[in-house]
Design a protein around this motif. Structure first.
Motif, mmCIF file in Angstrom:
data_model
loop_
_atom_site.group_PDB
_atom_site.id
_atom_site.type_symbol
_atom_site.label_atom_id
_atom_site.label_comp_id
_atom_site.label_asym_id
_atom_site.label_seq_id
_atom_site.Cartn_x
_atom_site.Cartn_y
_atom_site.Cartn_z
ATOM 1 N N GLY A 28 -3.604 -6.897 -5.661
ATOM 2 C CA GLY A 28 -4.781 -7.388 -5.590
ATOM 3 C C GLY A 28 -5.419 -8.789 -6.189
ATOM 4 N N ASN A 29 -4.360 -9.597 -6.326
ATOM 5 C CA ASN A 29 -4.469 -10.841 -6.762
ATOM 6 C C ASN A 29 -5.644 -11.462 -6.147
ATOM 7 N N PRO A 30 -6.829 -12.096 -7.035
ATOM 8 C CA PRO A 30 -8.091 -12.352 -6.289
ATOM 9 C C PRO A 30 -7.673 -13.967 -5.541
ATOM 10 N N TRP A 31 -6.755 -14.655 -6.046
ATOM 11 C CA TRP A 31 -6.553 -15.982 -5.368
ATOM 12 C C TRP A 31 -6.035 -15.714 -3.885
ATOM 13 N N LEU A 32 -4.913 -14.746 -3.760
ATOM 14 C CA LEU A 32 -4.414 -14.518 -2.747
ATOM 15 C C LEU A 32 -4.987 -13.734 -1.549
ATOM 16 N N THR A 33 -5.970 -12.566 -2.047
ATOM 17 C CA THR A 33 -6.866 -11.923 -1.462
ATOM 18 C C THR A 33 -7.985 -12.672 -0.784
ATOM 19 N N GLY A 34 -8.503 -13.630 -1.643
ATOM 20 C CA GLY A 34 -9.286 -14.664 -1.183
ATOM 21 C C GLY A 34 -8.712 -15.491 0.166
ATOM 22 N N CYS A 105 -5.860 -4.002 5.212
ATOM 23 C CA CYS A 105 -5.673 -2.340 5.811
ATOM 24 C C CYS A 105 -6.866 -1.940 6.191
ATOM 25 N N ALA A 106 -6.905 -1.291 7.454
ATOM 26 C CA ALA A 106 -7.964 -0.605 8.210
ATOM 27 C C ALA A 106 -8.616 0.607 7.390
ATOM 28 N N VAL A 107 -7.791 0.896 6.233
ATOM 29 C CA VAL A 107 -8.608 2.058 5.335
ATOM 30 C C VAL A 107 -9.265 1.504 4.236
ATOM 31 N N CYS A 108 -8.415 0.562 3.478
ATOM 32 C CA CYS A 108 -9.102 0.146 2.088
ATOM 33 C C CYS A 108 -9.261 -1.426 2.047
ATOM 34 N N ALA A 109 -8.920 -2.264 2.918
ATOM 35 C CA ALA A 109 -9.136 -3.591 3.138
ATOM 36 C C ALA A 109 -8.266 -4.229 2.217
ATOM 37 N N GLN A 110 -7.244 -3.831 1.710
ATOM 38 C CA GLN A 110 -6.178 -4.417 0.885
ATOM 39 C C GLN A 110 -5.220 -5.335 1.669
ATOM 40 N N ALA A 111 -5.056 -6.368 1.199
ATOM 41 C CA ALA A 111 -4.353 -7.536 2.006
ATOM 42 C C ALA A 111 -2.904 -7.146 1.976
ATOM 43 N N PHE A 112 -2.367 -7.318 2.997
ATOM 44 C CA PHE A 112 -0.932 -7.328 3.102
ATOM 45 C C PHE A 112 -0.171 -8.027 4.192
ATOM 46 N N CYS A 113 1.025 -8.261 3.858
ATOM 47 C CA CYS A 113 1.889 -9.093 5.146
ATOM 48 C C CYS A 113 2.411 -8.114 6.084
ATOM 49 N N ASP A 114 2.457 -8.236 7.314
ATOM 50 C CA ASP A 114 2.924 -7.483 8.292
ATOM 51 C C ASP A 114 4.289 -7.868 8.936
ATOM 52 N N ARG A 115 5.495 -7.348 8.475
ATOM 53 C CA ARG A 115 6.559 -7.611 8.791
ATOM 54 C C ARG A 115 7.168 -6.944 10.073
ATOM 55 N N THR A 116 6.190 -6.091 10.826
ATOM 56 C CA THR A 116 6.816 -5.250 12.110
ATOM 57 C C THR A 116 7.323 -6.398 13.124
ATOM 58 N N ALA A 117 8.093 -6.079 13.981
ATOM 59 C CA ALA A 117 8.379 -7.000 15.003
ATOM 60 C C ALA A 117 7.148 -7.212 16.072
ATOM 61 N N ARG A 121 1.373 -3.528 12.520
ATOM 62 C CA ARG A 121 0.919 -2.915 11.347
ATOM 63 C C ARG A 121 -0.597 -2.868 11.130
ATOM 64 N N ARG A 122 -1.095 -1.662 10.731
ATOM 65 C CA ARG A 122 -2.628 -1.674 10.495
ATOM 66 C C ARG A 122 -2.928 -1.412 9.087
ATOM 67 N N TRP A 123 -1.987 -0.878 8.123
ATOM 68 C CA TRP A 123 -2.220 -0.205 7.017
ATOM 69 C C TRP A 123 -1.315 -0.851 5.747
ATOM 70 N N CYS A 124 -2.032 -0.834 4.574
ATOM 71 C CA CYS A 124 -1.091 -1.269 3.412
ATOM 72 C C CYS A 124 -0.197 -0.287 3.342
ATOM 73 N N ALA A 125 0.886 -0.436 2.443
ATOM 74 C CA ALA A 125 1.767 0.493 1.951
ATOM 75 C C ALA A 125 1.125 1.827 1.458
ATOM 76 N N GLY A 126 0.202 1.826 0.894
ATOM 77 C CA GLY A 126 -0.320 3.142 0.443
ATOM 78 C C GLY A 126 -1.024 4.109 1.543
ATOM 79 N N HIS A 127 -1.466 3.578 2.678
ATOM 80 C CA HIS A 127 -2.246 4.113 3.676
ATOM 81 C C HIS A 127 -1.206 4.260 5.116
#
Length: 139
Positions: A28-34, A105-117, A121-127
């Motif tokens: 949840g780094n504020p700079w990158l999530t921004g 993330c579609a569930v919690c809005a956590q930002a993530f990088c989608d590495r799928t071909a 991907r719609r969810w963070c690692a936790g969801h």
């Protein structure tokens, strides 16, 4: 039926910096999530990412060329710090595959990088579906 081909970035080559970016996004780094929060306004997201890089003395910048993005002099250096390395990794990812790989993330809005071909991907690692069963060793 025509099929649109998706360019998959060479994630192995984007390596350490992108891994740092993913870790900081997950924390949840504020700079990158921004940066992610500015999307879908790509110009605003690029401006935020460029500000992070400039404020920390990094040389790379994202530059729009028509409908695509290019990276101007990407570099991270030993001891530059996680934020610069992460921002450089995200800038490289965007230059290679566009902003569609930086998601929330579609569930919690956590930002993530989608590495799928297929960039699907719609969810963070936790969801991610089955994340709990993988963590417990159940398949």
């Amino acid at each position: 039926m025509t099929r649109k081909h998706v360019i998959v970035p060479p994630f192995r080559d984007l390596g350490p910096e992108l891994e740092v970016a993913e870790r900081l996004l997950a924390q949840g780094n504020p700079w990158l999530t921004g940066v992610a929060a500015a999307l879908p306004d790509e110009d605003a997201a690029a401006d935020r990412l460029n500000r992070i890089l400039a404020a920390n003395g990094a040389a790379p910048r994202l530059s729009r060329t028509g409908n695509t993005w290019r990276l101007v002099q990407v570099t991270s250096w030993p001891g530059c710090g996680d934020l610069v390395a992460a921002a450089s990794g995200l800038a490289e990812l965007v230059a290679f595959g566009g902003w569609r790989r930086l998601k929330r993330c579609a569930v919690c809005a956590q930002a993530f990088c989608d590495r799928t071909a297929g960039c699907s991907r719609r969810w963070c690692a936790g969801h991610r579906p089955h994340a709990e069963s993988r963590a417990s060793g159940v398949h």
